[in-house]
Design a protein around this motif. Structure first.
Motif, mmCIF file in Angstrom:
data_model
loop_
_atom_site.group_PDB
_atom_site.id
_atom_site.type_symbol
_atom_site.label_atom_id
_atom_site.label_comp_id
_atom_site.label_asym_id
_atom_site.label_seq_id
_atom_site.Cartn_x
_atom_site.Cartn_y
_atom_site.Cartn_z
ATOM 1 N N ALA A 31 0.827 -1.213 0.000
ATOM 2 C CA ALA A 31 0.000 0.000 0.000
ATOM 3 C C ALA A 31 0.860 1.260 0.000
ATOM 4 O O ALA A 31 0.586 2.212 -0.750
ATOM 5 C CB ALA A 31 -0.926 -0.012 1.212
ATOM 6 N N HIS A 90 2.629 1.630 -3.427
ATOM 7 C CA HIS A 90 1.699 2.121 -4.447
ATOM 8 C C HIS A 90 1.488 3.629 -4.303
ATOM 9 O O HIS A 90 1.495 4.378 -5.299
ATOM 10 C CB HIS A 90 0.366 1.375 -4.321
ATOM 11 N N GLU A 91 1.305 4.089 -3.062
ATOM 12 C CA GLU A 91 1.097 5.511 -2.806
ATOM 13 C C GLU A 91 2.326 6.328 -3.183
ATOM 14 O O GLU A 91 2.220 7.383 -3.832
ATOM 15 C CB GLU A 91 0.757 5.716 -1.334
ATOM 16 N N GLY A 140 2.877 -1.164 -6.828
ATOM 17 C CA GLY A 140 2.789 -1.586 -5.435
ATOM 18 C C GLY A 140 3.958 -2.424 -4.983
ATOM 19 O O GLY A 140 3.942 -2.984 -3.884
#
Length: 281
Positions: A221, A224-225, A242
Motif C-alpha cells: 500500500a 503504491h502511494e 505496489g
C-alpha cells in the motif's frame, strides 16, 4: 530586556539555552554551549566574551561558581551584567548585577537556571523553572515550554521581538560532524517564541535522524502511494505496481534529497513515518 534559561538533560547529556528579548537578533549575543562541557547565557548589556571564556573555564576544570567569579571579577561593568551557567554535570551558577533593569534576578532549579531583567516580576522566572522541571520530552521542547511559561507570566515588560534556541549534542549536528543539534534564531517577529516553535518543527524534520520507533516497512500500500506521488513529481517514470523494488527505492532516495530529508535517507526498504506524513502533505 531579556529572559533566558540554560539547562542540562542528564538522560542523554544534551545542554541548551533558550532566550527571548525585546532586542533584535538576540541569538547572536546571548546563548553559548559546547557538548560535554556546558551552556551559558550572558545578558543585560551582555559581555559576549563571557561565552567562549566561560566554556573554556568549564572545560579546564572550573566549576560554574568558579567560572562566574572569574568572569565578573575582571569586568569593571559587572554591575550591569547578568549571567547563567550550567555544566555537563548539571551544576549551575548565576549572577545578576546590582544595576540590572528592574525587575531583575535569577532562579536556579534542577539542572537549570533562569535569569531575566526588565521583567514583569519574579513570577516570570518561577514559571519558567517550574515548567521546565515538570515538562516531559526533549530538552529543546522543555526549554521552549519554559519560554512560553515566562511569557505567560508577563515576560519582558517592553514586549517581544526575538528569540533563540540552542541545544548541543556530541555528533548531533548535520551529518554528525559537529555538536550543533539545534540552533534556531528568530531575528525580529511579533511573537518570536511561537515562531521559534514553528521553526523547530521544520528543524526536526530536516536535521534530526529517524527515531527507530517511527520506521515502518514499505509494504504494497505504501509503495503504491509513493509511486503515484513520485510519478506526479517527476521522480518515478514507471507505473504504480505496489512493489517496493530498486527503481522505487532509487526514486525515493532522489526525492528525499531534493526535499531536504537528507538525514532520514535510508539504504533499506524502511521509511520514516514523519517523512511519509510530510510527503503526503
Amino acid at each position: 530586556m531579556t529572559f533566558s534559561i540554560v539547562a542540562f538533560d542528564p538522560t542523554n547529556g544534551d545542554l541548551g539555552v533558550a532566550v527571548q528579548s525585546k532586542f533584535p537578533n538576540v541569538g547572536v549575543a546571548i546563548p553559548f554551549a559546547k557538548a560535554g562541557v556546558g551552556a551559558l547565557a550572558t545578558q543585560c548589556y551582555c559581555n559576549t566574551s563571557y561565552g567562549p571564556r566561560g566554556l573554556a573555564l568549564l572545560e579546564n576544570g572550573a566549576s560554574p561558581e568558579q567560572a562566574v567569579a572569574i568572569l565578573i571579577g575582571s569586568d569593571a561593568q559587572r554591575d550591569y551584567r547578568q549571567l547563567g551557567i550550567i555544566d555537563a554535570q548539571g551544576r549551575v551558577a548565576s549572577f545578576t548585577g546590582a544595576q540590572g533593569f528592574d525587575w531583575a534576578g535569577h532562579l536556579q532549579g534542577h539542572c537549570c537556571t533562569a535569569q531575566g531583567n526588565t521583567l514583569a516580576g519574579s513570577q516570570v522566572l518561577e514559571g519558567m523553572v517550574r515548567t521546565f522541571e515538570t515538562t516531559p520530552g526533549a530538552l529543546a521542547v522543555r526549554l521552549m515550554a519554559a519560554l512560553q511559561a515566562g511569557q505567560a507570566q508577563g515576560g519582558d515588560r517592553r514586549g517581544q521581538q526575538s528569540a533563540a534556541l540552542k541545544v548541543v549534542r556530541a555528533g548531533g549536528g548535520y551529518g554528525g560532524f559537529d555538536d550543533r543539534y539545534v540552533e534556531i534564531s528568530v531575528y525580529d517577529h511579533p511573537q518570536p517564541i511561537n515562531e521559534l516553535e514553528r521553526l523547530y518543527a521544520i528543524h526536526r524534520l530536516t536535521y534530526f535522524r529517524s527515531d527507530p520507533d517511527q520506521l515502518v516497512k514499505i509494504d504494497g500500500a505504501i509503495a503504491h502511494e509513493l509511486q503515484q506521488i513520485l510519478h506526479l513529481r517527476g521522480f518515478y517514470p514507471g507505473p504504480a505496481t505496489g512493489l517496493c523494488d530498486a527503481e522505487l527505492l532509487r526514486a525515493l532516495r532522489d526525492f528525499m534529497g531534493w526535499e531536504n530529508y537528507d538525514e532520514r535517507i535510508r539504504d533499506d526498504d524502511l521509511i520514516d513515518l514523519e517523512v511519509l506524513a510530510d510527503i503526503r502533505n
